[in-house]
Design a protein around this motif. Structure first.
Motif, PDB file in Angstrom:
ATOM      1  N   LEU A 123     -18.303 -28.402  24.725  1.00  0.00           N
ATOM      2  CA  LEU A 123     -18.740 -27.116  25.265  1.00  0.00           C
ATOM      3  C   LEU A 123     -18.550 -25.996  24.240  1.00  0.00           C
ATOM      4  O   LEU A 123     -19.439 -25.166  24.026  1.00  0.00           O
ATOM      5  CB  LEU A 123     -17.974 -26.809  26.548  1.00  0.00           C
ATOM      6  CG  LEU A 123     -18.290 -25.463  27.222  1.00  0.00           C
ATOM      7  CD1 LEU A 123     -19.753 -25.415  27.647  1.00  0.00           C
ATOM      8  CD2 LEU A 123     -17.371 -25.236  28.425  1.00  0.00           C
ATOM      9  N   LEU A 124     -17.386 -25.982  23.595  1.00  0.00           N
ATOM     10  CA  LEU A 124     -17.123 -24.955  22.585  1.00  0.00           C
ATOM     11  C   LEU A 124     -18.103 -25.078  21.416  1.00  0.00           C
ATOM     12  O   LEU A 124     -18.582 -24.066  20.888  1.00  0.00           O
ATOM     13  CB  LEU A 124     -15.686 -25.081  22.088  1.00  0.00           C
ATOM     14  CG  LEU A 124     -14.587 -24.630  23.066  1.00  0.00           C
ATOM     15  CD1 LEU A 124     -13.207 -24.939  22.489  1.00  0.00           C
ATOM     16  CD2 LEU A 124     -14.714 -23.139  23.363  1.00  0.00           C
ATOM     17  N   ALA A 125     -18.400 -26.324  21.022  1.00  0.00           N
ATOM     18  CA  ALA A 125     -19.310 -26.534  19.889  1.00  0.00           C
ATOM     19  C   ALA A 125     -20.718 -26.055  20.228  1.00  0.00           C
ATOM     20  O   ALA A 125     -21.362 -25.363  19.422  1.00  0.00           O
ATOM     21  CB  ALA A 125     -19.329 -28.012  19.507  1.00  0.00           C
ATOM     22  N   VAL A 126     -21.214 -26.407  21.413  1.00  0.00           N
ATOM     23  CA  VAL A 126     -22.563 -25.995  21.809  1.00  0.00           C
ATOM     24  C   VAL A 126     -22.646 -24.475  21.912  1.00  0.00           C
ATOM     25  O   VAL A 126     -23.580 -23.844  21.382  1.00  0.00           O
ATOM     26  CB  VAL A 126     -22.956 -26.651  23.150  1.00  0.00           C
ATOM     27  CG1 VAL A 126     -24.265 -26.069  23.659  1.00  0.00           C
ATOM     28  CG2 VAL A 126     -23.082 -28.161  22.986  1.00  0.00           C
ATOM     29  N   ILE A 169     -23.976 -35.761  19.648  1.00  0.00           N
ATOM     30  CA  ILE A 169     -23.937 -35.471  21.080  1.00  0.00           C
ATOM     31  C   ILE A 169     -24.186 -33.982  21.316  1.00  0.00           C
ATOM     32  O   ILE A 169     -24.920 -33.587  22.239  1.00  0.00           O
ATOM     33  CB  ILE A 169     -22.587 -35.904  21.685  1.00  0.00           C
ATOM     34  CG1 ILE A 169     -22.436 -37.425  21.578  1.00  0.00           C
ATOM     35  CG2 ILE A 169     -22.482 -35.463  23.138  1.00  0.00           C
ATOM     36  CD1 ILE A 169     -21.096 -37.940  22.074  1.00  0.00           C
ATOM     37  N   VAL A 170     -23.604 -33.124  20.473  1.00  0.00           N
ATOM     38  CA  VAL A 170     -23.852 -31.685  20.583  1.00  0.00           C
ATOM     39  C   VAL A 170     -25.338 -31.388  20.433  1.00  0.00           C
ATOM     40  O   VAL A 170     -25.913 -30.578  21.179  1.00  0.00           O
ATOM     41  CB  VAL A 170     -23.035 -30.921  19.514  1.00  0.00           C
ATOM     42  CG1 VAL A 170     -23.460 -29.453  19.458  1.00  0.00           C
ATOM     43  CG2 VAL A 170     -21.552 -31.028  19.807  1.00  0.00           C
ATOM     44  N   THR A 171     -25.972 -32.056  19.473  1.00  0.00           N
ATOM     45  CA  THR A 171     -27.403 -31.852  19.248  1.00  0.00           C
ATOM     46  C   THR A 171     -28.219 -32.290  20.455  1.00  0.00           C
ATOM     47  O   THR A 171     -29.153 -31.588  20.887  1.00  0.00           O
ATOM     48  CB  THR A 171     -27.854 -32.631  18.001  1.00  0.00           C
ATOM     49  OG1 THR A 171     -27.113 -32.178  16.875  1.00  0.00           O
ATOM     50  CG2 THR A 171     -29.347 -32.432  17.752  1.00  0.00           C
ATOM     51  N   ALA A 172     -27.885 -33.455  21.023  1.00  0.00           N
ATOM     52  CA  ALA A 172     -28.617 -33.940  22.193  1.00  0.00           C
ATOM     53  C   ALA A 172     -28.448 -32.991  23.379  1.00  0.00           C
ATOM     54  O   ALA A 172     -29.403 -32.709  24.116  1.00  0.00           O
ATOM     55  CB  ALA A 172     -28.129 -35.338  22.566  1.00  0.00           C
ATOM     56  N   ILE A 173     -27.247 -32.467  23.565  1.00  0.00           N
ATOM     57  CA  ILE A 173     -27.031 -31.498  24.648  1.00  0.00           C
ATOM     58  C   ILE A 173     -27.841 -30.233  24.378  1.00  0.00           C
ATOM     59  O   ILE A 173     -28.465 -29.658  25.287  1.00  0.00           O
ATOM     60  CB  ILE A 173     -25.531 -31.164  24.774  1.00  0.00           C
ATOM     61  CG1 ILE A 173     -24.753 -32.404  25.216  1.00  0.00           C
ATOM     62  CG2 ILE A 173     -25.317 -30.018  25.756  1.00  0.00           C
ATOM     63  CD1 ILE A 173     -23.249 -32.215  25.227  1.00  0.00           C
ATOM     64  N   GLY A 174     -27.852 -29.782  23.110  1.00  0.00           N
ATOM     65  CA  GLY A 174     -28.620 -28.591  22.762  1.00  0.00           C
ATOM     66  C   GLY A 174     -30.104 -28.767  23.026  1.00  0.00           C
ATOM     67  O   GLY A 174     -30.774 -27.851  23.535  1.00  0.00           O
ATOM     68  N   LEU A 175     -30.643 -29.945  22.683  1.00  0.00           N
ATOM     69  CA  LEU A 175     -32.053 -30.213  22.954  1.00  0.00           C
ATOM     70  C   LEU A 175     -32.324 -30.210  24.455  1.00  0.00           C
ATOM     71  O   LEU A 175     -33.378 -29.738  24.915  1.00  0.00           O
ATOM     72  CB  LEU A 175     -32.457 -31.552  22.346  1.00  0.00           C
ATOM     73  CG  LEU A 175     -32.572 -31.595  20.816  1.00  0.00           C
ATOM     74  CD1 LEU A 175     -32.704 -33.034  20.333  1.00  0.00           C
ATOM     75  CD2 LEU A 175     -33.771 -30.776  20.348  1.00  0.00           C
ATOM     76  N   THR A 176     -31.369 -30.733  25.235  1.00  0.00           N
ATOM     77  CA  THR A 176     -31.555 -30.793  26.682  1.00  0.00           C
ATOM     78  C   THR A 176     -31.626 -29.402  27.300  1.00  0.00           C
ATOM     79  O   THR A 176     -32.413 -29.156  28.229  1.00  0.00           O
ATOM     80  CB  THR A 176     -30.395 -31.583  27.331  1.00  0.00           C
ATOM     81  OG1 THR A 176     -30.291 -32.862  26.701  1.00  0.00           O
ATOM     82  CG2 THR A 176     -30.627 -31.765  28.812  1.00  0.00           C
ATOM     83  N   ILE A 177     -30.820 -28.470  26.791  1.00  0.00           N
ATOM     84  CA  ILE A 177     -30.782 -27.132  27.405  1.00  0.00           C
ATOM     85  C   ILE A 177     -31.775 -26.160  26.766  1.00  0.00           C
ATOM     86  O   ILE A 177     -31.830 -24.995  27.175  1.00  0.00           O
ATOM     87  CB  ILE A 177     -29.355 -26.537  27.315  1.00  0.00           C
ATOM     88  CG1 ILE A 177     -28.969 -26.293  25.846  1.00  0.00           C
ATOM     89  CG2 ILE A 177     -28.350 -27.430  28.008  1.00  0.00           C
ATOM     90  CD1 ILE A 177     -27.632 -25.584  25.695  1.00  0.00           C
ATOM     91  N   THR A 178     -32.581 -26.626  25.793  1.00  0.00           N
ATOM     92  CA  THR A 178     -33.541 -25.727  25.143  1.00  0.00           C
ATOM     93  C   THR A 178     -34.500 -25.067  26.130  1.00  0.00           C
ATOM     94  O   THR A 178     -34.739 -23.850  26.051  1.00  0.00           O
ATOM     95  CB  THR A 178     -34.322 -26.477  24.054  1.00  0.00           C
ATOM     96  OG1 THR A 178     -33.423 -26.897  23.032  1.00  0.00           O
ATOM     97  CG2 THR A 178     -35.388 -25.579  23.427  1.00  0.00           C
ATOM     98  N   PRO A 179     -35.100 -25.792  27.086  1.00  0.00           N
ATOM     99  CA  PRO A 179     -35.968 -25.104  28.059  1.00  0.00           C
ATOM    100  C   PRO A 179     -35.232 -24.048  28.875  1.00  0.00           C
ATOM    101  O   PRO A 179     -35.800 -22.994  29.197  1.00  0.00           O
ATOM    102  CB  PRO A 179     -36.476 -26.243  28.949  1.00  0.00           C
ATOM    103  CG  PRO A 179     -36.352 -27.470  28.106  1.00  0.00           C
ATOM    104  CD  PRO A 179     -35.125 -27.250  27.290  1.00  0.00           C
ATOM    105  N   LEU A 180     -33.962 -24.304  29.208  1.00  0.00           N
ATOM    106  CA  LEU A 180     -33.188 -23.313  29.951  1.00  0.00           C
ATOM    107  C   LEU A 180     -32.924 -22.086  29.084  1.00  0.00           C
ATOM    108  O   LEU A 180     -32.988 -20.944  29.565  1.00  0.00           O
ATOM    109  CB  LEU A 180     -31.865 -23.933  30.420  1.00  0.00           C
ATOM    110  CG  LEU A 180     -31.986 -25.186  31.305  1.00  0.00           C
ATOM    111  CD1 LEU A 180     -30.601 -25.707  31.667  1.00  0.00           C
ATOM    112  CD2 LEU A 180     -32.778 -24.866  32.566  1.00  0.00           C
ATOM    113  N   LEU A 181     -32.609 -22.312  27.812  1.00  0.00           N
ATOM    114  CA  LEU A 181     -32.398 -21.194  26.896  1.00  0.00           C
ATOM    115  C   LEU A 181     -33.673 -20.368  26.746  1.00  0.00           C
ATOM    116  O   LEU A 181     -33.622 -19.136  26.678  1.00  0.00           O
ATOM    117  CB  LEU A 181     -31.933 -21.711  25.536  1.00  0.00           C
ATOM    118  CG  LEU A 181     -30.535 -22.342  25.479  1.00  0.00           C
ATOM    119  CD1 LEU A 181     -30.286 -22.966  24.116  1.00  0.00           C
ATOM    120  CD2 LEU A 181     -29.471 -21.302  25.788  1.00  0.00           C
TER     121      LEU A 181
END
Length: 594
Positions: free
Chosen positions: A312-315, A377-389
């Motif tokens: 969470l901190l990394a993302v 894993i941070v990258t995959a989470i970031g890609l997942t939340i891109t539409p929300l961002l």
């Protein structure tokens, strides 16, 4: 039995196609980006999800993907087709006008984000070489997700595209630089730098050859494909150009996405770019879905739950740093505050190419395998939340503009759209275009005959090659931004179908259609045409006008009576169309006969 088909070989295809068939319409129903759906499918059916239970429940083999590497080539194809479609939306003229944004703001955004992220990781104990590798990897943003959401037009689209384009161009030098920093060659890095220079020279020669040959060869290839009137041949020619271009840049040591982008740029200079984009769009969407499924497969819920605080901190840290750097640079370059904020949030998550750079840094021993796995894993989470961002960035930008009184985007910030779209460039279409030009009305014509398109282009007409019987081609014309649609083709069935489709999603667009006779005109009015002009009616009026003038009647009264007669007949057709009175149509049709 020799040659028998193994049903297990189709299990991965079943999962992918099933995901595409369920995820896209399912998430579209709730107005949620299918990006999230594909990633969740990868998480659920991948090796870390249900795929891990295949040993206990063998039947799961048919609905899961146990080998992530088996579908990796399809994911790479999705990225290649995406960059190819981006190139189709460009032209060398537009690219030249964007040079300041690409090599100015784009370069500053990449270097600035990498510097701050790398410095933060260095202060947290990461060796400086590893901090450099991680900073460069995490500073990249997702071309595959950002551009489909915002496009390349408008203030937000142009700003995002200029930075993403620089990142894609910088990917190869980044990979070679990380190789030069590898501890295994620390005593003599000159060889690595020499390899980098050699690759860039070979790549430059390859790109030059492709530019020269493409200018002369591609128009002939697509002209011959268009003459066959076969969509399959046209599609095969399009995919052949993409694959050959990607292979050429790969053999030169550059990324295949550079070749795909260049192929799109070259085709964008021809009159066939609209049809090519329509033909390849389904393949791009499916292949991109495969890539997103592989991203989901890289996620492991158990690992995420065990390390959720650090992840969470990394993302959050990466998102905040990239948002601030990008927004500040755009604001200093003259962008409105709302645009700068929206683009900053939109570009804040890592990229699919981050995974490539992380793998390179790990292979060069700049970072530990466990560190690479964490940031993957941070990258995959970031890609997942891109539409929300993207949604949050858009909402925050609108709130900021309302609070600070920033003016909304003006019309000149958007791309110049034609005032009128003329479909068909035969005898009638050419005459319509000539008169539009004479009265300084902007227009673009669309024609499906390649010889007619080539001749019109040589004569200076703005014309596109395309088959409007394909709904995707109509969508590409962006008729919602046009002032009028003029149908001149001599195909009664197609003109009615096009009128009905366009009227369904552009209710206020004036549609002026050529009709064969009064009955056809009535069908066009029922389909939604604003005006339908029967050829037989016009020929009768012209004959009557000529006869009256030759008989000595003054021109003024003749013109007035002709206009009145035309209006009466047109109103009669409209009334008959609304009431569907066949006997009246027959009488009107009889009246048209000279």
């Amino acid at each position: 039995m020799a040659g028998a088909i193994n049903p297990h070989s189709f299990s991965d295809s079943l999962v992918i196609l099933g995901a595409a068939g369920l995820v896209i319409p399912g998430f579209a129903r709730f107005r949620i980006s299918p990006v999230i759906g594909f990633i969740l499918v990868g998480l659920a059916v991948g090796p870390a999800g249900l795929g891990s239970l295949v040993g206990q429940y063998p039947w799961l083999y048919h609905v899961t993907i146990s080998d992530q590497e088996a579908i990796a080539p399809f994911a790479e194809l999705g990225i290649i087709l995406l960059l190819f479609s981006i190139g189709l939306e460009l032209s060398f003229r537009r690219l030249w006008t964007m040079r300041t944004q690409v090599f100015g703001v784009g370069a500053a955004e990449l270097i600035g984000s990498a510097l701050f992220i790398g410095l933060g990781l260095y202060l947290l104990g990461q060796p400086w070489t590893g901090a450099v590798g991680l900073g460069l990897a995490l500073s990249l943003s997702s071309t595959a997700l950002v551009l489909p959401m915002v496009g390349t037009q408008g203030a937000v689209g142009r700003s995002a595209f200029s930075m993403l384009l620089f990142e894609d161009l910088a990917l190869v030098p980044i990979i070679f630089m990380l190789g030069a920093l590898a501890p295994s060659i620390a005593a003599g890095p000159d060889g690595a730098w020499k390899n980098l220079v050699d690759t860039l020279v070979r790549g430059g020669i390859t790109i030059t050859v492709m530019l020269v040959l493409g200018r002369f060869i591609l128009p002939h290839i697509f002209s011959q494909a268009a003459r066959t009137k076969s969509p399959e041949v046209f599609l095969a020619a399009s995919l052949l150009v993409v694959i050959v271009s990607s292979l050429a840049t790969s053999l030169a040591g550059l990324s295949p996405i550079v070749g795909a982008l260049l192929a799109g740029l070259l085709i964008a200079e021809t009159e066939y770019h609209g049809e090519v984009e329509v033909m390849t769009a389904p393949f791009k969407g499916l292949a991109l879905g495969v890539f997103l499924i592989t991203v989901g497969m890289s996620l492991d819920i158990r690992v995420i739950l065990a390390n959720w605080q650090g992840l969470l901190l990394a993302v959050v840290g990466v998102v905040i740093v990239k948002t601030l750097v990008t927004a500040l640079l755009l604001y200093l370059s003259g962008a409105r505050r709302g645009v700068a904020l929206e683009v900053g949030v939109l570009m804040s998550s890592p990229s699919e190419t981050t995974l490539i750079v992380l793998g390179t840094a790990a292979a060069a021993q700049l970072i530990l395998p466990s560190t690479a796995a964490f940031w993957q894993i941070v990258t995959a989470i970031g890609l997942t939340i891109t539409p929300l961002l993207a949604r949050l960035g858009h909402d925050f930008a609108r709130m900021l503009e309302m609070a600070t009184g920033d003016d909304p985007p003006s019309a000149h910030e958007e791309s110049s759209e034609p005032a009128a779209v003329v479909i068909g460039f035969g005898r009638v279409g050419r005459m319509v275009c000539d008169l539009l030009k004479q009265h300084n009305q902007r227009f673009v014509a669309v024609e499906s005959d390649p010889d007619t398109v080539a001749e019109a282009r040589r004569n200076g007409y703005p014309i596109l090659f395309g088959d409007v019987s394909r709904p995707e081609m109509l969508d590409k014309l962006r008729l919602g931004h046009a002032r009028a649609l003029i149908l001149t083709m001599d195909d009664p069935v197609l003109s009615v179908r096009v009128t009905k489709r366009v009227r369904g999603w552009v209710p206020d667009l004036p549609i002026i259609a050529r009709a064969r006779d009064a009955e056809h005109a009535a069908q066009l009015y029922r389909a939604g045409a604003s005006d339908a002009v029967p050829e037989t009616l016009e020929s009768s009026l012209q004959l009557a006008e000529t006869a009256l003038v030759d008989l000595g009647v003054a021109m003024g009264p003749v013109i007035a009576s002709i206009h009145q007669k035309r209006e009466d007949l047109r109103e009669g057709i409209k009334e008959a169309a609304s009431m569907e009175q066949a006997p009246k149509l027959r009488r009107l049709k009889a009246d048209e006969t000279p």
